[in-house]
Design an enzyme around this catalytic site. Structure first.
Site, mmCIF file in Angstrom:
data_model
loop_
_atom_site.group_PDB
_atom_site.id
_atom_site.type_symbol
_atom_site.label_atom_id
_atom_site.label_comp_id
_atom_site.label_asym_id
_atom_site.label_seq_id
_atom_site.Cartn_x
_atom_site.Cartn_y
_atom_site.Cartn_z
ATOM 1 N N SER A 37 0.857 -1.178 0.000
ATOM 2 C CA SER A 37 0.000 0.000 0.000
ATOM 3 C C SER A 37 0.896 1.231 0.000
ATOM 4 C CB SER A 37 -0.920 -0.045 1.231
ATOM 5 O OG SER A 37 -1.743 1.099 1.265
ATOM 6 N N LYS A 73 -4.794 1.954 -3.445
ATOM 7 C CA LYS A 73 -4.127 1.259 -2.338
ATOM 8 C C LYS A 73 -5.108 0.998 -1.186
ATOM 9 C CE LYS A 73 0.255 1.056 -3.821
ATOM 10 N NZ LYS A 73 0.868 -0.190 -4.259
HETATM 11 N N1 LIG Z 1 8.941 3.933 -3.842
HETATM 12 C C1 LIG Z 1 8.064 4.598 -3.103
HETATM 13 O O1 LIG Z 1 8.262 5.779 -2.753
HETATM 14 C C2 LIG Z 1 6.799 3.923 -2.638
HETATM 15 C C3 LIG Z 1 5.990 4.603 -1.714
HETATM 16 C C4 LIG Z 1 4.791 4.016 -1.306
HETATM 17 C C5 LIG Z 1 4.426 2.781 -1.795
HETATM 18 N N2 LIG Z 1 5.238 2.142 -2.678
HETATM 19 C C6 LIG Z 1 4.796 0.850 -3.217
HETATM 20 O O2 LIG Z 1 5.795 -0.134 -3.056
HETATM 21 C C7 LIG Z 1 5.725 -1.070 -4.140
HETATM 22 C C8 LIG Z 1 7.105 -1.264 -4.752
HETATM 23 O O3 LIG Z 1 7.538 0.014 -5.192
HETATM 24 P P1 LIG Z 1 8.974 0.310 -5.841
HETATM 25 O O4 LIG Z 1 9.251 1.716 -5.519
HETATM 26 O O5 LIG Z 1 9.945 -0.752 -5.498
HETATM 27 O O6 LIG Z 1 8.582 0.212 -7.406
HETATM 28 P P2 LIG Z 1 9.548 0.064 -8.699
HETATM 29 O O7 LIG Z 1 10.879 0.608 -8.418
HETATM 30 O O8 LIG Z 1 8.747 0.668 -9.832
HETATM 31 O O9 LIG Z 1 9.601 -1.519 -8.925
HETATM 32 C C9 LIG Z 1 8.413 -2.190 -9.296
HETATM 33 C C10 LIG Z 1 8.696 -3.596 -9.773
HETATM 34 O O10 LIG Z 1 7.494 -4.083 -10.423
HETATM 35 C C11 LIG Z 1 7.784 -4.435 -11.797
HETATM 36 N N3 LIG Z 1 6.647 -4.044 -12.622
HETATM 37 C C12 LIG Z 1 6.184 -2.788 -12.851
HETATM 38 N N4 LIG Z 1 5.158 -2.822 -13.693
HETATM 39 C C13 LIG Z 1 4.942 -4.128 -14.021
HETATM 40 C C14 LIG Z 1 4.040 -4.807 -14.876
HETATM 41 N N5 LIG Z 1 3.126 -4.148 -15.598
HETATM 42 N N6 LIG Z 1 4.105 -6.154 -14.954
HETATM 43 C C15 LIG Z 1 5.034 -6.835 -14.241
HETATM 44 N N7 LIG Z 1 5.929 -6.252 -13.424
HETATM 45 C C16 LIG Z 1 5.879 -4.911 -13.327
HETATM 46 C C17 LIG Z 1 9.064 -3.665 -12.141
HETATM 47 O O11 LIG Z 1 9.852 -4.328 -13.140
HETATM 48 P P3 LIG Z 1 9.680 -4.004 -14.715
HETATM 49 O O12 LIG Z 1 9.632 -2.533 -14.849
HETATM 50 O O13 LIG Z 1 10.891 -4.647 -15.350
HETATM 51 O O14 LIG Z 1 8.419 -4.686 -15.128
HETATM 52 C C18 LIG Z 1 9.818 -3.695 -10.807
HETATM 53 O O15 LIG Z 1 10.524 -4.901 -10.658
HETATM 54 C C19 LIG Z 1 4.677 -0.501 -5.125
HETATM 55 O O16 LIG Z 1 3.450 -1.172 -4.974
HETATM 56 C C20 LIG Z 1 4.549 0.938 -4.714
HETATM 57 O O17 LIG Z 1 3.266 1.476 -5.001
HETATM 58 C C21 LIG Z 1 6.427 2.678 -3.113
#
Ligand SMILES: NC(=O)c1ccc[n+]([C@@H]2O[C@H](COP(=O)([O-])OP(=O)(O)OC[C@H]3O[C@@H](n4cnc5c(N)ncnc54)[C@H](OP(=O)(O)O)[C@@H]3O)[C@@H](O)[C@H]2O)c1
Length: 235
Positions: free
Chosen positions: A125, A143
């Site tokens: 979330s 979320k």
């Molecule tokens: N970073 C933040 O500030 C933050 C804050 C609050 C919540 N969150 C949550 O935490 C979670 C992880 O975030 P993160 O920052 O690690 O994200 P990220 O850096 O964008 O990584 C996301 C992962 O998901 C994969 N992905 C994205 N779109 C996809 C698709 N259509 N099909 C299959 N795989 C897909 C990406 O690989 P590919 O691009 O190679 O597909 C990557 O491995 C998310 O749900 C995000 O909403 C993050």
């Protein structure tokens, strides 16, 4: 210490997911990663990567082993926009990547997760689902659905499968790049948090690794707030 387990990480190739893949393999686990690109897991020992776009492709059931110890769903979005400018389709798109994608992957993996008593599902979330923040309506709506899904699934799948959710605040990953790509933005974001910095992928991954482990065997249906104090403290 538990070791030698097999986990499925949808989105284990970048950001928090990549850090989690690294932490799990370092503990002797096998990790199956599904994502659009291999990113940082290319040629990583004890990891198999399969190309999969959760928005377009059928779930590749053939890559699942006979039994899974856990599933983590990481694809998500950060789109900050004024409510009046967001089209209904854009709300739908956010729901699709954050929640419906998770539902599809869990439904396809449920039989294999049920092969192990005490297997674990971890969803993601955001701090903005529990704390009202301007310009966050589309991500908060999506979320919020993930948080409701977490509790309902935890009830329905107990006692065999635990289901928990992590709600981070801003974390230094490719997803957050646009919000952190200058020193000024990084400092302003840091100052909004009681702990005066943004999170790291490794910190959030460590919480996910804990939720997957036997150390969390009595925890289910929870939303865990890893947010530098943002959701609970006024500084
Ligand atoms: N970073 C933040 O500030 C933050 C804050 C609050 C919540 N969150 C949550 O935490 C979670 C992880 O975030 P993160 O920052 O690690 O994200 P990220 O850096 O964008 O990584 C996301 C992962 O998901 C994969 N992905 C994205 N779109 C996809 C698709 N259509 N099909 C299959 N795989 C897909 C990406 O690989 P590919 O691009 O190679 O597909 C990557 O491995 C998310 O749900 C995000 O909403 C993050």
């Amino acid at each position: 210490m538990d070791t030698g387990k097999t986990f499925l990480l949808i989105g284990g190739s970048h950001g928090i997911g990549l850090a989690l893949t690294q932490q799990l393999t370092a503990r002797g686990h096998q990790v199956i990663v599904l994502s659009r690109t291999p990113g940082g897991v290319q040629a990583m020992p004890n990891v198999t990567h399969h190309t999969f776009d959760v928005l377009k492709d059928d779930f590749p059931a053939e890559v699942l082993p006979a039994a899974l110890h856990g599933l983590v769903y990481l694809p998500g979005s950060i789109n900050l926009r004024g409510f009046s400018s967001i089209k209904p389709e854009q709300f739908r798109d956010e729901l699709e990547i954050n929640c419906i994608g998770a539902i599809r992957c869990i439904q396809a993996s449920l039989k294999t997760l049920k092969q192990h008593a005490g297997s674990s599902i971890v969803l993601f979330s955001t701090v903005a689902a529990g704390l009202g923040m301007p310009f966050h309506s589309s991500i908060a709506a999506a979320k919020g659905a993930v948080e409701g899904l977490t509790r309902a699934l935890a009830a329905e799948l107990a006692p065999g499968i635990r289901v928990n959710c992590i709600a981070p605040s801003l974390t230094d990953t490719p997803l957050a790049e646009k919000l952190l790509n200058t020193e000024e933005k990084r400092e302003a974001s840091a100052q909004r948090h009681p702990l005066k910095r943004v999170g790291s992928a490794e910190e959030i991954a460590a919480l996910a690794a804990f939720l997957l482990s036997d150390d969390a065997a009595w925890i289910t249906g929870q939303i865990l707030h890893a947010d530098g104090g943002m959701s609970a403290i006024k500084s």
